[in-house]
Design a protein around this motif. Structure first.
Motif, mmCIF file in Angstrom:
data_model
loop_
_atom_site.group_PDB
_atom_site.id
_atom_site.type_symbol
_atom_site.label_atom_id
_atom_site.label_comp_id
_atom_site.label_asym_id
_atom_site.label_seq_id
_atom_site.Cartn_x
_atom_site.Cartn_y
_atom_site.Cartn_z
ATOM 1 N N ARG A 170 0.806 -1.231 0.000
ATOM 2 C CA ARG A 170 0.000 0.000 0.000
ATOM 3 C C ARG A 170 0.838 1.280 0.000
ATOM 4 N NH1 ARG A 170 -0.498 -2.630 4.807
ATOM 5 N NH2 ARG A 170 0.040 -1.483 6.722
ATOM 6 N N GLU A 208 -6.161 -3.215 -3.276
ATOM 7 C CA GLU A 208 -7.607 -3.075 -3.433
ATOM 8 C C GLU A 208 -8.235 -2.483 -2.176
ATOM 9 O OE1 GLU A 208 -11.399 -3.399 -5.116
ATOM 10 O OE2 GLU A 208 -9.500 -3.806 -6.109
ATOM 11 N N ARG A 211 -6.939 1.173 -1.684
ATOM 12 C CA ARG A 211 -7.025 2.045 -2.860
ATOM 13 C C ARG A 211 -5.726 2.825 -3.042
ATOM 14 N NH1 ARG A 211 -11.078 -0.861 -2.760
ATOM 15 N NH2 ARG A 211 -13.183 -0.171 -3.366
ATOM 16 N N SER A 212 -4.623 2.100 -2.955
ATOM 17 C CA SER A 212 -3.319 2.740 -2.990
ATOM 18 C C SER A 212 -2.311 1.847 -3.706
ATOM 19 C CB SER A 212 -2.846 3.019 -1.563
ATOM 20 O OG SER A 212 -1.565 3.590 -1.532
ATOM 21 N N SER A 214 -2.409 5.569 -6.150
ATOM 22 C CA SER A 214 -3.397 6.133 -7.065
ATOM 23 C C SER A 214 -3.076 5.735 -8.502
ATOM 24 C CB SER A 214 -3.386 7.657 -6.966
ATOM 25 O OG SER A 214 -2.176 8.169 -7.512
ATOM 26 N N TRP A 243 -11.782 -7.808 -7.467
ATOM 27 C CA TRP A 243 -11.219 -6.523 -7.889
ATOM 28 C C TRP A 243 -12.298 -5.526 -8.312
ATOM 29 C CZ3 TRP A 243 -6.848 -7.542 -5.957
ATOM 30 C CH2 TRP A 243 -6.179 -8.741 -6.189
ATOM 31 N N TYR A 245 -11.375 -1.630 -7.458
ATOM 32 C CA TYR A 245 -10.416 -0.545 -7.643
ATOM 33 C C TYR A 245 -9.401 -0.890 -8.742
ATOM 34 C CZ TYR A 245 -6.703 2.785 -6.684
ATOM 35 O OH TYR A 245 -5.753 3.765 -6.807
ATOM 36 N N VAL A 249 -8.098 1.311 -12.085
ATOM 37 C CA VAL A 249 -6.751 1.897 -12.118
ATOM 38 C C VAL A 249 -6.306 2.152 -13.556
ATOM 39 C CG1 VAL A 249 -4.322 1.403 -11.715
ATOM 40 C CG2 VAL A 249 -5.981 1.060 -9.881
#
Length: 249
Positions: A170, A208, A211-212, A214, A243, A245, A249
């Motif tokens: 992350r 996931e 959320r990192s 970006s 999945w 997020y 991406v």
């Protein structure tokens, strides 16, 4: 569509395309630490999700006593699946020089997943809330936080890679927790991080759950030829290899 046929397309090494293989989950937890389910339950869920590879990365530190039992459980599970199962541990950077809160015995591990959950600054280890308080008081600014965070991350992966293959968990998530946008991380800082990952062979996890990093940072890392992998950071078996997020991406 099964996980084995899915990918997310992003930038690759300059002039190329690179896909994140969504049949891989590079970071899951179990009941040994932060998770809720047994190793076998997680493996069964991963099989149902169509995964081909799974890395167990429970949180561990100097007082951890269960690594041998943990790795034994994963290795027993290898006999019941065709998936590639790896044994890792998530460890924290606890000093600005990259010092890690390592377990006493790394022999059972195939990899270390390096996390920076608190910010090393001036001999202190600041929680995201404490970072926010210093920002609000004018004692720090966003650029200082970003520089300190990237510097500690770089030194952390450099130190971890001396022992076993390393992953970065992350990355930069602390910024969001402290109320900062990752625009504080300049292209030059991302270039420093990318260079360290390439030099050490560190794989960067796209989380996931957190959320990192970006999409902007993922694209920059891929353009810098850094290996990037999906990571659910699942604490429950039902979250493994699922999945949302990552697709955005």
């Amino acid at each position: 569509m099964g996980a084995e046929r899915e990918s997310v397309i992003g930038g690759g090494a300059v002039g190329t395309a690179c896909a994140l293989d969504l049949s891989v989950d590079a970071h899951v937890h179990t009941g040994f630490a932060a998770g809720r389910d047994a190793v076998g339950v997680v493996v069964s869920a991963a099989d149902r999700a169509g995964l081909t590879a799974l890395t167990f990365a429970d949180q561990a530190g100097p007082d951890t006593t269960w690594l041998t039992a943990y790795s034994d459980a994963v290795r027993r599970a290898r006999h019941r699946t065709e998936m590639n199962l790896r044994v890792a541990a998530e460890v924290e950077v606890v000093r600005s020089d990259g010092w890690l809160a390592l377990p006493a015995d790394l022999a059972p591990l195939d990899a270390l997943s390096v996390a920076v959950s608190c910010l090393p600054a001036g001999g202190e280890l600041l929680t995201p809330r404490e970072v926010r308080a210093r920002l609000d008081a004018g004692l720090m600014d966003a650029s200082q936080v970003a520089e300190l965070l990237v510097a500690a991350t770089v030194k952390g992966v450099e130190r971890a890679s001396r022992y076993v293959p390393s992953q970065l968990a992350r990355p930069l998530a602390l910024l969001g927790q402290a109320g900062l946008d990752d625009s504080a991380v300049t292209p030059a800082l991302i270039a420093d991080l990318a260079a360290a990952c390439r030099a050490t062979g560190t794989v960067v996890e796209v989380s996931e759950a957190w959320r990192s990093p970006s999409p902007r940072v993922v694209e920059m890392l891929l353009d810098a030829a850094v290996t990037v992998v999906p990571a659910s950071d699942a604490r429950y078996a039902a979250e493994v290899g699922r999945w949302q997020y990552l697709r955005r991406v």
